[in-house]
Design a protein around this motif. Sequence first.
Motif, PDB file in Angstrom:
ATOM      1  N   ASN A 206      36.094  31.038  33.273  1.00 36.45           N
ATOM      2  CA  ASN A 206      34.810  31.254  32.592  1.00 36.45           C
ATOM      3  C   ASN A 206      34.552  30.115  31.615  1.00 36.45           C
ATOM      4  O   ASN A 206      35.476  29.428  31.176  1.00 36.45           O
TER       5      ASN A 206
ATOM      6  N   ILE B 292      32.060  29.585  28.136  1.00 40.32           N
ATOM      7  CA  ILE B 292      31.071  30.083  27.187  1.00 40.32           C
ATOM      8  C   ILE B 292      30.482  28.874  26.470  1.00 40.32           C
ATOM      9  O   ILE B 292      31.193  28.154  25.764  1.00 40.32           O
TER      10      ILE B 292
ATOM     11  N   SER C 148      24.943  27.756  22.167  1.00 46.38           N
ATOM     12  CA  SER C 148      23.605  28.322  22.316  1.00 46.38           C
ATOM     13  C   SER C 148      22.630  27.239  22.773  1.00 46.38           C
ATOM     14  O   SER C 148      22.683  26.102  22.304  1.00 46.38           O
TER      15      SER C 148
ATOM     16  N   ASP D  40      14.715  27.866  29.452  1.00 46.89           N
ATOM     17  CA  ASP D  40      14.770  29.078  30.270  1.00 46.89           C
ATOM     18  C   ASP D  40      15.715  28.892  31.455  1.00 46.89           C
ATOM     19  O   ASP D  40      16.478  29.800  31.807  1.00 46.89           O
TER      20      ASP D  40
ATOM     21  N   GLU E 146      19.307  29.069  30.230  1.00 46.53           N
ATOM     22  CA  GLU E 146      19.680  30.453  29.923  1.00 46.53           C
ATOM     23  C   GLU E 146      20.073  31.183  31.207  1.00 46.53           C
ATOM     24  O   GLU E 146      21.062  31.934  31.244  1.00 46.53           O
ATOM     25  N   LYS E 147      19.329  30.940  32.272  1.00 48.95           N
ATOM     26  CA  LYS E 147      19.600  31.611  33.536  1.00 48.95           C
ATOM     27  C   LYS E 147      20.962  31.203  34.102  1.00 48.95           C
ATOM     28  O   LYS E 147      21.732  32.042  34.577  1.00 48.95           O
TER      29      LYS E 147
ATOM     30  N   ILE F 220      23.518  29.956  32.354  1.00 51.15           N
ATOM     31  CA  ILE F 220      24.549  30.477  31.448  1.00 51.15           C
ATOM     32  C   ILE F 220      24.885  31.914  31.796  1.00 51.15           C
ATOM     33  O   ILE F 220      26.050  32.324  31.793  1.00 51.15           O
ATOM     34  N   ASN F 221      23.890  32.694  32.125  1.00 53.46           N
ATOM     35  CA  ASN F 221      24.096  34.114  32.420  1.00 53.46           C
ATOM     36  C   ASN F 221      24.656  34.357  33.816  1.00 53.46           C
ATOM     37  O   ASN F 221      25.445  35.286  34.018  1.00 53.46           O
ATOM     38  N   ASN F 222      24.261  33.524  34.784  1.00 57.16           N
ATOM     39  CA  ASN F 222      24.602  33.805  36.177  1.00 57.16           C
ATOM     40  C   ASN F 222      25.725  32.949  36.748  1.00 57.16           C
ATOM     41  O   ASN F 222      26.471  33.402  37.627  1.00 57.16           O
ATOM     42  N   ASP F 223      25.853  31.723  36.285  1.00 56.93           N
ATOM     43  CA  ASP F 223      26.796  30.795  36.921  1.00 56.93           C
ATOM     44  C   ASP F 223      27.323  29.797  35.897  1.00 56.93           C
ATOM     45  O   ASP F 223      27.119  28.593  36.016  1.00 56.93           O
ATOM     46  N   PRO F 224      28.036  30.262  34.858  1.00 60.39           N
ATOM     47  CA  PRO F 224      28.401  29.370  33.739  1.00 60.39           C
ATOM     48  C   PRO F 224      29.286  28.196  34.144  1.00 60.39           C
ATOM     49  O   PRO F 224      29.195  27.123  33.561  1.00 60.39           O
TER      50      PRO F 224
END
Length: 714
Positions: free
Chosen positions: A610, A612, A615, A628, A631-632, A634-638
């Motif tokens: 993973n 992280i 921001s 945007d 953000e997508k 980061i949430n789905n395929d970091p």
Amino acid sequence: MAKSLLEQLPGIVAAGKRQAAQILEQLDGPNKVSLQTRELVIPGKDTDTADLFSSTDGEVDHDKLNRLIYGDNLLAIAALLAGDKATPSLRNKVDLIYIDPPFDSKADYRTKAVLPGGTISQKPAVLEQFAYSDTWAEGTASYLAMMASRLVLMRELLSDVGSIYVHLGPNISHYVKMILDDIFGSAFFRSEIVWRRSNSHNKTTDQYGPIHDVILFYTKTEEFIFHPGKRPFSKGYIESRFKYQDDRGIYQPNYLTGPGTRQGDSGKPWHGYDPTRAGRHWAIPSKTIELLGRDVKGLTTQEILDACLQADLLVIPKKVGGQPMYRQYLTEGVPYQDIWCYQANTRGTLYKSDQGIDEDVKWLEQESEKLGYDTQKPEGLIRRMVETSSDEGSLVADFFIGSGTTAAVAEKMGRRWVVSDLGKPATMITRKRLIDQGAQPFLYQAIGDYQVEQARSTLGRKYRVGDLATVVLGIYGALPLPPEENVNGSLGRLPNTKTLVVADSPSRLTTVSTLRRAQGYRDSKLGGFDKVIVLGWNFAAGIGQEIADLNDPKLEVLVIPPDMLDRLKKKGHEKLARELRFTTLQYLEAAVPSRVIQGSEEHLTVRLTNYIMLSPDAINLATDKDRDALEKIINNDPLALIEYWAVDPDYDGEVFRSVWQDYRENTENDADPLRVITTARLDLPPKAEPRDICVRAVDVFGFESEVVIKGVEV
């Protein structure tokens, strides 16, 4: 009335010399700039047989390693001049410097990251933005001021046989030449090279098409490395002139004389021909004397001509008094001139000029050489300078590396190299490029205590850390604790809360020890606080993992914006308090699924699990659409955000030795150019003891993170 640039130039050069002198005075003092080694790169890109020990026996001499440096080149040069315990000073050690400093105040320096699902545009890191804005604060005058101090220090790096090539646009080259004349001396100006970088340019409505750059060539002394190369004759020239052949090969008769009369032997008649009557003199080519194969020292010009005639190297005309000629062979070629032209490559066919112009600097010779970097220079251009002005084993430097062409060429040609750049994209591209070509081990370094140097230049050389901590606390919105409870002025509290704020020193790394100290302050100061927030400048690479290991919900760690000091020059504290964002750290997660010894080999598997990220608000993205999209991902395929990652299977806690690397666009073991592979398989010499395995990663925006997996058993 404002002064013209010509009137400002003496003051600009004087100021540059003063700044350079101040840096030189501090080379041995306590405030000298240092370099921190971030990675010892031993190229082994995502192969199953990457093995440091087979190529280096586990021992590496840092003094002999090439170096890729991230940071302001003024500070990088100062650090190289100062030296340190591991690497001595490079003063008077560099044989060749090539620089291509950017010149365009309105240039778009943004970079684009092609990610799964689309392309995200990022403006330069804030640190880079302010470097660019400082360079152009007063237009061209600021640019020249930036160049002056750096050129003074570069001259200090050059050896007594060293040379410098400065690549510029024709709109600025004349001003920089005046600076170079002052610093190096006009007597040491060797050539103004015109590089024709394209065949044509459509901007011709109000000017001639701009198709060339200028490269200014200077040396440090009269004795310098210079190997004058040659290019082949053009096809048309060969067809029209080379019509004869003997046992030595194809040749043409060419003039044995040069323009201008001379006194002495070179002006005397020979074989019935008097060169002075035509306003000429005898000029026997050195190649002809080489073919003669004997020492001509002490011989008169006429005696040398007799020897050449006897060796059948000359052609005597049948007409009495006709001009004798020498046999110029096809293999000789034409010495390089001061106009260099790229060689067009259209539909796979190379075209050469028939006009006798140098046209053998090929433009990005292979598709693999194209890196998508706007200002990338062809390897052929750099190769010309490296082969001419350095020897095998010479040290070559470049302080505006761009896509890393100088380092790549120096590596291929058996030269040592040291290169730097302020741009994270430039250093990332260069590191990948060198790994891709299987370079020898090299160091990736950064400016030590970078913010300290920034603080000293912004707040004065004698600022106190407590003063700076008070500034940071104020911008964050914290009030200082009473003096008797404050430690070096670094402690504050958020108004109307039970939250303690600790502003760490810019002169050291924020480590797990710092965090434990902050926990102690939280529990002891003013009867105790409910929470502590640590604000840090420089962080140990593994800090993210260490924060997770502490597992303390009452501890928060935030990053002080690295451009804060620059922005303090331009805005007051109140405005900064409203604009600046203190962001959370990024961190990496990894695991070791297997470690197996089979006979004389050990097989180690390391997997990214993973990532992280910081921001999106902390990243200078070009548009809300880019934000945007990020953000997508980061949430789905970091893990798609990882640009580069590397593994050290025996981390000693000090130097990260990467023996395995993978990066986006490397498709040898993975056909997806937009992602790294997430599993590393290393073949190593067997080791019975537990291993401390370190994994480091860099994301597409240049942010680094690290995780150490300790005590991994077989």
